[in-house]
Design a protein around this motif. Structure first.
Motif, mmCIF file in Angstrom:
data_model
loop_
_atom_site.group_PDB
_atom_site.id
_atom_site.type_symbol
_atom_site.label_atom_id
_atom_site.label_comp_id
_atom_site.label_asym_id
_atom_site.label_seq_id
_atom_site.Cartn_x
_atom_site.Cartn_y
_atom_site.Cartn_z
ATOM 1 N N PRO A 1 -47.395 -34.882 66.725
ATOM 2 C CA PRO A 1 -47.242 -35.665 65.493
ATOM 3 C C PRO A 1 -48.609 -36.115 64.986
ATOM 4 C CG PRO A 1 -45.660 -36.365 67.145
ATOM 5 C CD PRO A 1 -46.603 -35.442 67.832
ATOM 6 N N ASN A 2 -48.781 -36.030 63.689
ATOM 7 C CA ASN A 2 -50.098 -36.300 63.102
ATOM 8 C C ASN A 2 -50.348 -37.799 63.009
ATOM 9 O OD1 ASN A 2 -52.555 -35.987 61.896
ATOM 10 N ND2 ASN A 2 -51.782 -35.053 60.010
ATOM 11 N N GLU A 3 -50.590 -38.423 64.178
ATOM 12 C CA GLU A 3 -50.974 -39.831 64.271
ATOM 13 C C GLU A 3 -52.281 -39.896 65.037
ATOM 14 O OE1 GLU A 3 -47.927 -42.316 65.796
ATOM 15 O OE2 GLU A 3 -46.380 -41.561 64.409
ATOM 16 N N THR A 4 -53.132 -40.846 64.604
ATOM 17 C CA THR A 4 -54.512 -40.857 65.082
ATOM 18 C C THR A 4 -54.607 -40.890 66.593
ATOM 19 O OG1 THR A 4 -55.170 -42.027 63.060
ATOM 20 C CG2 THR A 4 -56.717 -42.050 64.921
ATOM 21 N N LEU B 1 -50.738 -29.648 64.447
ATOM 22 C CA LEU B 1 -50.482 -30.997 63.950
ATOM 23 C C LEU B 1 -49.349 -30.961 62.940
ATOM 24 C CD1 LEU B 1 -54.137 -32.295 63.461
ATOM 25 C CD2 LEU B 1 -52.609 -32.632 65.412
ATOM 26 N N THR C 1 -46.839 -33.529 60.402
ATOM 27 C CA THR C 1 -46.534 -34.845 59.849
ATOM 28 C C THR C 1 -45.100 -35.218 60.194
ATOM 29 O OG1 THR C 1 -45.753 -33.922 57.757
ATOM 30 C CG2 THR C 1 -48.130 -34.377 57.950
ATOM 31 N N GLN C 2 -44.771 -36.499 59.939
ATOM 32 C CA GLN C 2 -43.399 -36.921 60.207
ATOM 33 C C GLN C 2 -42.408 -36.146 59.345
ATOM 34 O OE1 GLN C 2 -43.034 -41.169 59.775
ATOM 35 N NE2 GLN C 2 -44.291 -41.622 61.588
ATOM 36 N N GLN D 1 -42.713 -33.083 58.336
ATOM 37 C CA GLN D 1 -42.555 -31.739 58.895
ATOM 38 C C GLN D 1 -41.687 -31.755 60.157
ATOM 39 O OE1 GLN D 1 -46.774 -30.875 59.182
ATOM 40 N NE2 GLN D 1 -46.711 -29.532 57.372
ATOM 41 N N TRP D 2 -41.814 -32.800 60.950
ATOM 42 C CA TRP D 2 -40.939 -32.932 62.122
ATOM 43 C C TRP D 2 -39.480 -33.027 61.665
ATOM 44 C CZ3 TRP D 2 -41.086 -32.476 67.301
ATOM 45 C CH2 TRP D 2 -42.338 -32.421 67.923
#
Length: 914
Positions: free
Chosen positions: A841-844, A863, A865-866, A868-869
Motif C-alpha cells: 500500500p502506498n503509505e510512507t 506500490l 494506492t488505496q 487500486q487495492w
C-alpha cells in the motif's frame, strides 16, 4: 495303414487309422527319432559354446546367445537327418574348396579362409555337443537314428500308404529302404503334365528316392472329373475386418445348414491371427478346433510366473510387487492389500517384501508373504523348486503345454542357475522364454483351424484361406544362417555320393506353387480367399499374384467382394448375429430425466454451503471445465514420478522448519548451513516414494533453492523489521483438496482453524479455507506480511488490478479477518529467481520499510494506492460472484488460454489451446 507328415495326423483325428511318420517309427521300434532338440540338449550346446568359443572365434560374438544355441542345435539335428556328420562336414568343406568353389561362390582368398574357419568351428562345436550329450546320458541325434534303423529290420509292418509328403530326409529314405524290403509302400504324390512347374516337389521326391537306391514303380492315376468348388475372393481393408467378414460368412453358411466341422480355416501364420480369431469368433459364438503354436510369452500364466520370478530374484520395485499381488490368481481383495499400498512403491523389490511382512495384517496375506520370503532365500540355485511351488500356488496342472514347456526350460538350465547371480539368471531366463514356443490346443469341435500345408489332407465342404498376401503365399524363404544357398549346393555336389542331401532355399521356394494348387482342392463346394489391403497400421499389403493368375484363368467363375472401411455396419443380409444387429439398429436417443436439468438439483450438486479452498476458487475462475474435471468428476492425472510438486513440497517443508528453528544471528552462511541440515533431515525422515536417482535430483534442486533463500532471508528480516509469526497457518475448516500442497510439517494452528467467510457481490457469503505459507508481524502487530513461496512467477501488476491474483487477495482477506487493524502487505518469494515481489500500500511508512534494497533487482516492489487495492478487491468479488453463480447453474464451458498448456485435462477439452 495311412502315414502322414509330421503334424498332419493330428489334424485328421477321427478320419480313420492315420499316423504321424515319426510317431509311426517310434511305435514300430520303441525308439523315438531325434527330430528336434529338447531344451536340455540346447542347454548342453550352450555350455559347449562357452567352453569352445572365445570372443575372437567366428561365432564368438553370439557364443552366449540362447537364440544362437537353439538355432544351431536345430540345424545340427536337421543336418544329422540329412546324412551329414562332423567328419563329412570337414571332408565336404575341403572338397568344396578343391572342386566346387565357384558353386559355393568362394571367389577370393578371404572368402575361402572364412569358409574353412566356419566349417571347422561348426564341426568342432558339433563334436563337443555330441560328447556332452553322451556324458549326460542323452541320445545324440545321429546315434539315435542309427539305433532306430538297426531295430527296423526285426519289426513286422503293415502295408503303408504315405500321403502329403513333399520332402524326405536321408534318414527318412534309409528307413523307407528297410521297410520297403518287408512290406508294400505306396507313396501318393501330386502331378500334372500340363503344369509341371507347379509340381516340382514331386519330381524332386522321386529323384531323392532314386538316389537312395529305392526301386520305384510309378502308377499314374487320372484325376476324377469333379466340378471345382465355387471360389470367392474377399477383399477387406484390414486384418480385423477380414476376420469379422469370415465370421459373418460362416454364420450364413451355418444358417444354410453347413456343419461347423465341415468348415476349415487355412492359415499360413496361425500365431499372427490366433488372438484375433479367438476374440472375434467368441463374439460371434463360433467354436474353433485345432491347435496353434504360439510364443511362450503369449501365455498369461507364463507372464504371471515370470513376473513372480523377477520379483523373487530382486528385480523390480514395490509397485511391481503390488501389481503382481493384485492378480486374481492370489485371490486377495483390495481391503487385504490396502496396508501394503502405504509402503514406498519405488523401493527395491527385496526391501519392499521385507517391509510388507511387517505391515500385512491379514493372516492369508501374511502366510503368502512369508512363503515368498522363504522361497527367495535359495534363488537362483533353487529356481526349479520355486517354479513348481509357484505353479502349485497358481493351481494349474503342470501338464498344460505352456507350463510344461516353461518347466522344461527351467530344468534344462539347472546347472546355469547354480553358477549365476540373481540378475544374470533372470536375464538368461527372460531370453530363453522370449525364444520359446508352445502348442495351444483349441476346442474339440467346431470350425477347423488348419495350416495351409495340410489343406488337402482334410477335405471339407467349405474352406477359407486367410491372409493370401504377397510374402505369405508365396512365402519368401530366408537363407540358412549357417550354410548359405551356394554352400549347400556345393556340399550336395561334394557329398552326394555319401548320401548327403541338404535341402536348399530353391527347393523350398519351388514348393510354393504346389501349395497353392493343394489349397485349390481343399474344399468340395466353396472356397474363399481373403486378404487385407493394409497390414500393421497404415502399411499397404498386396494380394498374392496367385489370385490374379487364378482370375485370369477362370474368369467370371471367381467372384470378388470388395469391402470398404467406411462400411462400419454390415449389410442387412450379413447381420445375423445380435451384435451385428445392434450395429445396424443403434439405441435411440432418450432425453435425460428432468431432475438433471432442475435448478434445485444443480444447486445441490454445486453444494455452495461447503467451504471453498482458495485453490479451488482459483481453478474455477481460470477455467470452469478444469474445475468440473478436478472437483466434480474428481479426475486426477497419473503420477509421473518426480515433478515440480515434489520439489515444491520438500522446499516448503524445509523453509517452514528452518523458520521455526531459525538462527538468532543474521549470518547468511549460518542460515544456509541450517537450511541444508533441515533438508537432509527431512529426506532422511520422509524419504519420497521415488527411484534413488530421482531422489538425488530432488535433493540437488531443493538444496539449490534453499541456498538461495538462505543468502536472502537474513537481509529481509533486517530490512523489514518483522518477525516470522506463523508458518503453515490454516484458516477455515479442514480441506480434502488434493491439489493443495502436501504439507510435510505440522500446521501452526493448535486449535480448530479460524472460520473465514467471504461476501460476494450479491450479498451471499461463502466459507473459505486454505493454508498460508508464512505470516510475519511487526512487534506491535500493526504491520503484517503475507508471504507465499512460489517456484514460478508472481502475478503482474495488471493481473493484480484486474482481480486475477486470486490466491494472494484471498490470503490478505483471511489475515485481515484475524488482524482487522493491521496494515497488510502481500509478498511472493520467487524461489527459483531469488526474488521477493511485494505489493505494498502506498503509505510512507510501508514504502520505506518494504522499499527495494540496493542488492535487489528492479520490479520487486509494486506500490498500490488505496483506490487500486479496492479496485482489485472489487473486481475479484465480481469475478467470484459470476463464477459461483455459474457453478450453481452447472456451467462448465471451458475458458481457453495460455493455461491450457499446463492443464492436466487438456486432452479431454475440445477448446484447449496447445
Amino acid at each position: 495303414m495311412m502315414v502322414l507328415p509330421a503334424g498332419a495326423a493330428r489334424a485328421m483325428a477321427g478320419a480313420g487309422e492315420t499316423h504321424d511318420w515319426y510317431a509311426f517309427l517310434r511305435a514300430l521300434t520303441g525308439i523315438a527319432p531325434v527330430v528336434q532338440p529338447t531344451p536340455e540338449m540346447v542347454a548342453l550346446l550352450g555350455e559347449a559354446c562357452e567352453r569352445t568359443l572365445i570372443p575372437a572365434s567366428y561365432f564368438g560374438k553370439v557364443r552366449l546367445s540362447p537364440r544362437f544355441h537353439s538355432a544351431l542345435a536345430h540345424s545340427l539335428c536337421h543336418w544329422s537327418m540329412d546324412g551329414l556328420t562332423p567328419d563329412l562336414l570337414e571332408q565336404g568343406a575341403d572338397a568344396v574348396l578343391q572342386q566346387h568353389a565357384a558353386l559355393a561362390e568362394l571367389d577370393d582368398d578371404a572368402l575361402r579362409e572364412e569358409w574353412t574357419r566356419k566349417t571347422r568351428e561348426l564341426a568342432s562345436l558339433w563334436r563337443a555337443w555330441q560328447a556332452a550329450l553322451t556324458e549326460a546320458g542323452l541320445m545324440e541325434p545321429i546315434r539315435g537314428w542309427q539305433i532306430l534303423l538297426d531295430a527296423l529290420p526285426a519289426r513286422a509292418a503293415l502295408p503303408l500308404v504315405m500321403a502329403g509328403f513333399t520332402e524326405l530326409t536321408a534318414m527318412d529314405c534309409a528307413a523307407l529302404r528297410i521297410l520297403d524290403a518287408r512290406t508294400t509302400i505306396a507313396l501318393v504324390a501330386l502331378h500334372d503334365d500340363a503344369h509341371p512347374d507347379a509340381y516340382r516337389p514331386t519330381a524332386r521326391l522321386a529323384a531323392i528316392l532314386r538316389a537312395a537306391d529305392m526301386p520305384l514303380q510309378e502308377i499314374l492315376i487320372p484325376a476324377a472329373p469333379v466340378a471345382p468348388p465355387q471360389m470367392t475372393i474377399l477383399d477387406t481393408p484390414n486384418p480385423l475386418y477380414e476376420v469379422e467378414t469370415v465370421a459373418r460368412e460362416i454364420l450364413k453358411l451355418q444358417q444354410e445348414g453347413v456343419a461347423l466341422d465341415e468348415i476349415a480355416l487355412l492359415v499360413r501364420q496361425p500365431d499372427a491371427l490366433a488372438e484375433m480369431l479367438a476374440v472375434i469368433f467368441a463374439r460371434y459364438e463360433i467354436p474353433l478346433q485345432g491347435e496353434v503354436g504360439l510364443p511362450l510369452e503369449r501365455s498369461w500364466r507364463i507372464r504371471w510366473l515370470m513376473d513372480g520370478i523377477r520379483l523373487l530374484m530382486g528385480v523390480g520395485v514395490g509397485a511391481d510387487w503390488l501389481h503382481w499381488l493384485e492378480h486374481p490368481a492370489h485371490r486377495l481383495d483390495y481391503a487385504t492389500l490396502r496396508p501394503l499400498h502405504r509402503l514406498r512403491r519405488c523401493q527395491s523389490a527385496r526391501s519392499w517384501l521385507d517391509a510388507a511382512l511387517t505391515r500385512a495384517a491379514d493372516p492369508n496375506l501374511h502366510r503368502l508373504l512369508q512363503r515368498l520370503h522363504e522361497w527367495r532365500q535359495g534363488l537362483p540355485a533353487s529356481l526349479p523348486q520355486v517354479a513348481r511351488r509357484l505353479i502349485l500356488h497358481l493351481g494349474a496342472p503342470t501338464q498344460e503345454s505352456d507350463l510344461a514347456e516353461w518347466l522344461q526350460l527351467v530344468d534344462a538350465y539347472a546347472r546355469q542357475w547354480r553358477r549365476r547371480s540373481a540378475p544374470e539368471a533372470t536375464n538368461l531366463l527372460e531370453r530363453l522364454v522370449s525364444g520359446a514356443r508352445y502348442t495351444q490346443r483349441l476346442g474339440t469341435s467346431g470350425v477347423r483351424l488348419l495350416p495351409m500345408e495340410h489343406a488337402d489332407l482334410v477335405e471339407t465342404q467349405v474352406a477359407f484361406a486367410l491372409q493370401v498376401l504377397e510374402g505369405t503365399l508365396p512365402r519368401r524363404c530366408p537363407d540358412d544362417p549357417f550354410l548359405r544357398e551356394g554352400e549347400r549346393n556345393a556340399l550336395n555336389a561334394a557329398l552326394g555320393a555319401q548320401g548327403v542331401c541338404l535341402p536348399t532355399r530353391a527347393d523350398a521356394q519351388a514348393a510354393e506353387p504346389m501349395l497353392f494348387q493343394r489349397i485349390l482342392h481343399a474344399a468340395r463346394e466353396r472356397l474363399y480367399f481373403s486378404y487385407p489391403r493394409t497390414q500393421g497400421g497404415d502399411s499397404d499389403a498386396l494380394p498374392s499374384f496367385y489370385l490374379e493368375a487364378l482370375k485370369a484363368r477362370l474368369g467370371d467363375a471367381v467372384r470378388t467382394r470388395f469391402y470398404s472401411l467406411e462400411a462400419i455396419t454390415p449389410a442387412p443380409e450379413d447381420a445375423l448375429h445380435p451384435y451385428d444387429q445392434s450395429l445396424r439398429e443403434p439405441t435411440p436417443y432418450a432425453e435425460p430425466p428432468p431432475i438433471l436439468r432442475h435448478p434445485d438439483h444443480r444447486a445441490r450438486r454445486a453444494d455452495l454451503e461447503r467451504p471453498f479452498s482458495v485453490t479451488e476458487l482459483e481453478t474455477l475462475l481460470r477455467c470452469p471445465f478444469e474445475h468440473f474435471a478436478r472437483y466434480v468428476l474428481r479426475l486426477r492425472p497419473l503420477a509421473r514420478e518426480l515433478s515440480l510438486r515434489e520439489v515444491g513440497s520438500l522446499t516448503h517443508a524445509t523453509l517452514c522448519r528452518a523458520m521455526r528453528q531459525r538462527p538468532r544471528s543474521h549470518d547468511p552462511q549460518e542460515w544456509v548451513q541450517r537450511l541444508v541440515e533441515h533438508l537432509q533431515a527431512l529426506l532422511a525422515e520422509r524419504a519420497p516414494d521415488l527411484p534413488d536417482w530421482q531422489v538425488e535430483v530432488l535433493r540437488a534442486l531443493a538444496q539449490r533453492l534453499a541456498r538461495r533463500f538462505g543468502w536472502r532471508e537474513p537481509r529481509y528480516l533486517q530490512q523489514f523489521g518483522l518477525e516470522p509469526h506463523a508458518c503453515e497457518w490454516a484458516f477455515g475448516s479442514a480441506t480434502d483438496d488434493e491439489d493443495e500442497r502436501a504439507i510435510a510439517e505440522p500446521l501452526h494452528n493448535q486449535r480448530q482453524p479460524r472460520r473465514v467467510v467471504y461476501r460476494l457481490g450479491n450479498g451471499r457469503e461463502i466459507a473459505l479455507c486454505g493454508v498460508i505459507d508464512r505470516i510475519d508481524l511487526s512487534p506491535q502487530r500493526d504491520v503484517a506480511l503475507v508471504l507465499d513461496y512460489k517456484l514460478g512467477s508472481a502475478p503482474a501488476r495488471s493481473d493484480f488490478l484486474d482481480g486475477r491474483a486470486v490466491q494472494g487477495l484471498l490470503y490478505v482477506h483471511a489475515v485481515r479477518s484475524l488482524l482487522p487493524n493491521a496494515q497488510v502487505v502481500l509478498a511472493y518469494d520467487r524461489l527459483k529467481a531469488g526474488k521477493r515481489v511485494r505489493f505494498v500500500p502506498n503509505e510512507t511508512q510501508l514504502v520505506q520499510r518494504f522499499n527495494r534494497g540496493n542488492w535487489e533487482d528492479n520490479g520487486c516492489v509494486v506500490l498500490l494506492t488505496q483506490g487500486q487495492w479496492r479496485q482489485a478487491e472489487n473486481r475479484l468479488r465480481h469475478l467470484l460472484t459470476q463464477a459461483i453463480d455459474g457453478l450453481r447453474h452447472a456451467t462448465i464451458a471451458p475458458t481457453p488460454g495460455d493455461h491450457c498448456r499446463r492443464c492436466a485435462f487438456a486432452d479431454l477439452c475440445r477448446a484447449a489451446q496447445r
